[in-house]
Design a protein around this motif. Sequence first.
Motif, PDB file in Angstrom:
ATOM      1  N   VAL A 221       0.842  -1.200   0.000  1.00  0.00           N
ATOM      2  CA  VAL A 221       0.000   0.000   0.000  1.00  0.00           C
ATOM      3  C   VAL A 221       0.875   1.247   0.000  1.00  0.00           C
ATOM      4  O   VAL A 221       0.615   2.195  -0.747  1.00  0.00           O
ATOM      5  N   TRP A 222       1.929   1.267   0.819  1.00  0.00           N
ATOM      6  CA  TRP A 222       2.822   2.433   0.851  1.00  0.00           C
ATOM      7  C   TRP A 222       3.545   2.613  -0.481  1.00  0.00           C
ATOM      8  O   TRP A 222       3.730   3.753  -0.940  1.00  0.00           O
ATOM      9  N   ILE A 223       3.932   1.514  -1.109  1.00  0.00           N
ATOM     10  CA  ILE A 223       4.608   1.610  -2.411  1.00  0.00           C
ATOM     11  C   ILE A 223       3.661   2.175  -3.458  1.00  0.00           C
ATOM     12  O   ILE A 223       4.032   3.077  -4.227  1.00  0.00           O
ATOM     13  N   TYR A 224       2.426   1.680  -3.495  1.00  0.00           N
ATOM     14  CA  TYR A 224       1.449   2.202  -4.462  1.00  0.00           C
ATOM     15  C   TYR A 224       1.146   3.672  -4.200  1.00  0.00           C
ATOM     16  O   TYR A 224       1.000   4.464  -5.128  1.00  0.00           O
ATOM     17  N   LEU A 225       1.053   4.059  -2.932  1.00  0.00           N
ATOM     18  CA  LEU A 225       0.814   5.459  -2.590  1.00  0.00           C
ATOM     19  C   LEU A 225       1.973   6.332  -3.069  1.00  0.00           C
ATOM     20  O   LEU A 225       1.753   7.419  -3.612  1.00  0.00           O
ATOM     21  N   ALA A 226       3.194   5.860  -2.892  1.00  0.00           N
ATOM     22  CA  ALA A 226       4.360   6.626  -3.343  1.00  0.00           C
ATOM     23  C   ALA A 226       4.342   6.797  -4.856  1.00  0.00           C
ATOM     24  O   ALA A 226       4.597   7.905  -5.363  1.00  0.00           O
ATOM     25  N   TYR A 227       4.061   5.736  -5.599  1.00  0.00           N
ATOM     26  CA  TYR A 227       3.979   5.838  -7.058  1.00  0.00           C
ATOM     27  C   TYR A 227       2.869   6.795  -7.480  1.00  0.00           C
ATOM     28  O   TYR A 227       3.035   7.589  -8.396  1.00  0.00           O
ATOM     29  N   PHE A 228       1.731   6.749  -6.806  1.00  0.00           N
ATOM     30  CA  PHE A 228       0.610   7.616  -7.128  1.00  0.00           C
ATOM     31  C   PHE A 228       0.984   9.083  -6.918  1.00  0.00           C
ATOM     32  O   PHE A 228       0.751   9.933  -7.790  1.00  0.00           O
ATOM     33  N   LEU A 229       1.579   9.384  -5.769  1.00  0.00           N
ATOM     34  CA  LEU A 229       1.960  10.768  -5.485  1.00  0.00           C
ATOM     35  C   LEU A 229       3.050  11.249  -6.441  1.00  0.00           C
ATOM     36  O   LEU A 229       3.029  12.402  -6.886  1.00  0.00           O
ATOM     37  N   PHE A 230       3.994  10.391  -6.763  1.00  0.00           N
ATOM     38  CA  PHE A 230       5.025  10.749  -7.723  1.00  0.00           C
ATOM     39  C   PHE A 230       4.392  11.050  -9.084  1.00  0.00           C
ATOM     40  O   PHE A 230       4.756  12.037  -9.746  1.00  0.00           O
TER      41      PHE A 230
ATOM     42  N   ALA B 138       1.683  17.347 -12.782  1.00  0.00           N
ATOM     43  CA  ALA B 138       1.629  18.770 -12.437  1.00  0.00           C
ATOM     44  C   ALA B 138       2.786  19.535 -13.079  1.00  0.00           C
ATOM     45  O   ALA B 138       2.587  20.632 -13.616  1.00  0.00           O
ATOM     46  N   PHE B 139       3.986  18.992 -13.035  1.00  0.00           N
ATOM     47  CA  PHE B 139       5.139  19.672 -13.642  1.00  0.00           C
ATOM     48  C   PHE B 139       4.987  19.784 -15.153  1.00  0.00           C
ATOM     49  O   PHE B 139       5.328  20.806 -15.752  1.00  0.00           O
ATOM     50  N   VAL B 140       4.462  18.754 -15.778  1.00  0.00           N
ATOM     51  CA  VAL B 140       4.241  18.815 -17.227  1.00  0.00           C
ATOM     52  C   VAL B 140       3.187  19.877 -17.553  1.00  0.00           C
ATOM     53  O   VAL B 140       3.356  20.639 -18.518  1.00  0.00           O
ATOM     54  N   MET B 141       2.145  19.959 -16.758  1.00  0.00           N
ATOM     55  CA  MET B 141       1.118  20.972 -17.000  1.00  0.00           C
ATOM     56  C   MET B 141       1.671  22.383 -16.778  1.00  0.00           C
ATOM     57  O   MET B 141       1.370  23.307 -17.551  1.00  0.00           O
ATOM     58  N   ILE B 142       2.463  22.573 -15.742  1.00  0.00           N
ATOM     59  CA  ILE B 142       3.085  23.884 -15.509  1.00  0.00           C
ATOM     60  C   ILE B 142       3.994  24.244 -16.680  1.00  0.00           C
ATOM     61  O   ILE B 142       3.974  25.379 -17.168  1.00  0.00           O
ATOM     62  N   PHE B 143       4.789  23.295 -17.128  1.00  0.00           N
ATOM     63  CA  PHE B 143       5.673  23.526 -18.270  1.00  0.00           C
ATOM     64  C   PHE B 143       4.864  23.914 -19.511  1.00  0.00           C
ATOM     65  O   PHE B 143       5.217  24.848 -20.233  1.00  0.00           O
ATOM     66  N   ALA B 144       3.767  23.206 -19.754  1.00  0.00           N
ATOM     67  CA  ALA B 144       2.950  23.468 -20.933  1.00  0.00           C
ATOM     68  C   ALA B 144       2.314  24.850 -20.861  1.00  0.00           C
ATOM     69  O   ALA B 144       2.274  25.592 -21.875  1.00  0.00           O
ATOM     70  N   VAL B 145       1.841  25.249 -19.707  1.00  0.00           N
ATOM     71  CA  VAL B 145       1.210  26.568 -19.575  1.00  0.00           C
ATOM     72  C   VAL B 145       2.229  27.684 -19.717  1.00  0.00           C
ATOM     73  O   VAL B 145       1.960  28.697 -20.376  1.00  0.00           O
ATOM     74  N   ARG B 146       3.407  27.506 -19.155  1.00  0.00           N
ATOM     75  CA  ARG B 146       4.430  28.551 -19.228  1.00  0.00           C
ATOM     76  C   ARG B 146       4.992  28.709 -20.643  1.00  0.00           C
ATOM     77  O   ARG B 146       5.468  29.782 -20.997  1.00  0.00           O
ATOM     78  N   HIS B 147       4.968  27.655 -21.425  1.00  0.00           N
ATOM     79  CA  HIS B 147       5.546  27.705 -22.768  1.00  0.00           C
ATOM     80  C   HIS B 147       4.484  27.808 -23.870  1.00  0.00           C
ATOM     81  O   HIS B 147       4.802  27.677 -25.039  1.00  0.00           O
TER      82      HIS B 147
END
Length: 55
Positions: A29-38, A44-53
Motif C-alpha cells: 500500500v505504501w509503495i502504491y501510494l508513493a507511485y501515485f503521489l510521484f 503537475a510539472f508537465v502541465m506547468i511547463f505546458a502553460v508557461r511555454h
Amino acid sequence: MTEPIPADEPDRTMEQQRLALEKKRERYVWIYLAYFLFGIHVVAFVMIFAVRHAK
C-alpha cells in the motif's frame, strides 16, 4: 518419541502468518501510494511547463 503439539501452537503459527501477510500488504500500500503521489507531481510539472511555454 515425538512430543504432541500444544493446542495453542497452530493458532500461534496462523497468527504469525496473518501478521506477516498484513505487514507485506501494508508495504505494498505504501509503495502504491508513493507511485501515485510521484505520478501526480510529474503530471503537475508537465502541465506547468505546458502553460508557461504556451503561445
